[in-house]
Design an enzyme around this catalytic site. Structure first.
Site, PDB file in Angstrom:
ATOM      1  N   SER A   1     -13.632  28.301   7.381  1.00 54.35           N
ATOM      2  CA  SER A   1     -13.419  28.007   8.397  1.00 54.35           C
ATOM      3  C   SER A   1     -12.938  26.471   8.340  1.00 54.35           C
ATOM      4  O   SER A   1     -11.457  26.590   7.846  1.00 54.35           O
ATOM      5  CB  SER A   1     -14.776  27.146   8.991  1.00 54.35           C
TER       6      SER A   1
ATOM      7  N   ASP B   1     -16.417  33.600  11.445  1.00 50.59           N
ATOM      8  CA  ASP B   1     -16.854  31.954  11.098  1.00 50.59           C
ATOM      9  C   ASP B   1     -17.330  32.102  10.466  1.00 50.59           C
ATOM     10  O   ASP B   1     -18.906  32.126   9.664  1.00 50.59           O
ATOM     11  CB  ASP B   1     -17.202  30.612  12.116  1.00 50.59           C
TER      12      ASP B   1
END
Length: 424
Positions: free
Chosen positions: A97, A275
């Site tokens: 991320s 993610d």
């Protein structure tokens, strides 16, 4: 207000016509034999036979994570070891991320990161840049999805249109991690994983990988890879047959089951990536694979090294939701925030326990071996209350960025564990 506007805009345009772009063309078996794939095996063959193996992980958390990890990089670069720096001794950087922006930028630009990254990304209002794209007529009348639009923005504005073939071969290997939404496992952007999809990683866009790693569900659509057939590649992830710890074995079994599913091309013709923080917010589990699963040539290095150092950069926060200050039910915002924090920190704690247990087992096999797990987090900061208030966003105030950089830097430069180990 800016974050609320972004969420509202996302909901408004969620119904617009768009399609996912498949970004990984099929490759023949011969490609894997002739190319120089971005793989753990190749990286291991280039490593000097050092006494100490240094592995680093960058967590998720938007620009907060990017700034903290950048501060750690600065510290590693300034930490002197005779005629070199500690950063030059790092073999692998694993990221998820927000941390993937720093890791990828360093992988492409090397030490030039210390001259340009703050202005190129950390001090930049990236959220505003993304909004400008989504508001532009060229986006509204195109078939691009939001993730593809974001990837194009990062591709041109941050990563200089780089592919994995442009990653530095002299520095640490950068392992960018996302989450396989359908398979429920971590997906690492290394050739070993792309082999399963019959694809060459060399020509894959670094920006696409970072977009997948940071594709927050509902705000961004998944980044889609095609699971090509015809290469007959099988995932070889050796389980620990000795049954040394149930937690270790359970994790490995789950990983092997999830990645082995790529062999069923009819059942899983596509892979949807979101993610990476969902499956591992610390980015540590990819480092666990380096040690435990003996992927590629790292297996032969185990007998050569005496020390393993893992530096985990954890940008998670623990804000006070003030739930217990009143007998009234907490607000929806505070309830969701507290629930998310509970789940995140419990999973982070289990991940840290997993890697520490495995390092202890590695030490016990040979009396001369030592391992060190260095946990750099915001909880140890002297101004942690202020740092805890920094949001998970891609637009921070300059003083917030500076505070995060300084904390990461000092966490390295004043680390007693590193001082004791590296000055022996």
């Amino acid at each position: 207000m800016k974050r609320h506007f972004f969420l509202i805009l996302t909901l408004l345009i969620s119904g617009c016509s768009s399609r996912a772009y498949i970004t990984n063309p099929a490759s023949s078996d011969s490609v894997y034999l002739e190319a120089s794939p971005y793989s753990l095996e190749q990286k291991a063959s280039q490593l000097n036979q050092s006494d100490t193996l240094v592995l680093v992980s960058f967590s998720g958390g938007g620009t907060r994570a990017a700034a903290l990890s950048y501060g750690v990089l600065k510290g590693l670069n300034d930490y002197e070891l005779e005629d070199t720096s500690l950063l030059e001794q790092v073999s692998v950087i694993s990221s998820v991320s927000g941390g993937s922006f720093t890791a990828a930028y360093y992988g492409i630009h090397g030490n030039e990161i210390f001259n340009h990254y703050e202005e190129d990304f950390l001090y930049r209002d990236v959220s505003r840049g993304l909004l400008d794209i989504l508001l532009s007529p060229s986006y509204w009348f195109s078939s691009l999805d939001r993730s593809t639009a974001a990837a194009n923005f990062y591709h041109d504005e941050l990563f200089d249109q780089a592919t994995f073939s442009d990653m530095s071969q002299d520095g640490p290997m950068i392992v960018i991690n996302a989450t396989d939404l359908g398979g429920g496992v971590r997906f690492s952007f290394i050739q070993e994983y792309f082999d399963l999809l019959c694809t060459d990683l060399n020509d894959y866009s670094v920006a696409q990988a970072v977009t997948a790693s940071s594709a927050v569900p509902f705000i961004f659509q998944p980044v889609v890879l095609q699971n090509h057939s015809g290469c007959n590649n099988q995932f070889n992830h050796p389980l620990d047959e000795r049954g040394e710890a149930s937690l270790n074995s359970a994790y490995l079994a789950s990983t092997k089951k999830g990645l082995a599913s790529y062999s069923d091309k009819e059942e899983r013709p596509y892979v949807h990536l979101i993610d990476g923080g969902i499956t591992d917010n610390l980015g540590v589990l990819a480092l666990y694979d380096v040690i435990e699963a003996q992927m590629a040539s790292f297996s032969h290095m185990k007998s050569e090294i005496n020390n393993i150092v893992i530096i985990s950069v954890d940008a998670s926060t623990q804000p006070d939701w003030n739930i217990d200050q009143s007998s009234q039910p907490p607000s929806t915002k505070n309830t969701l925030g507290a629930v998310t924090d509970i789940q995140l920190h419990r999973y982070n704690d289990l991940t840290k326990r997993l890697i520490n247990e495995r390092l202890i087992q590695w030490e016990q096999k040979e009396s001369h071996r030592s391992s060190y797990f260095i946990d750099i987090n915001l909880l140890d900061a002297h101004d942690r209350e202020a740092l805890f208030e920094i949001p998970t966003d891609f637009s921070l105030e300059e003083q917030q960025v500076d505070a995060l950089i300084q904390h990461g830097y000092q966490a390295i430069m004043s680390n007693e564990t590193l001082d004791n180990l590296l000055t022996q």
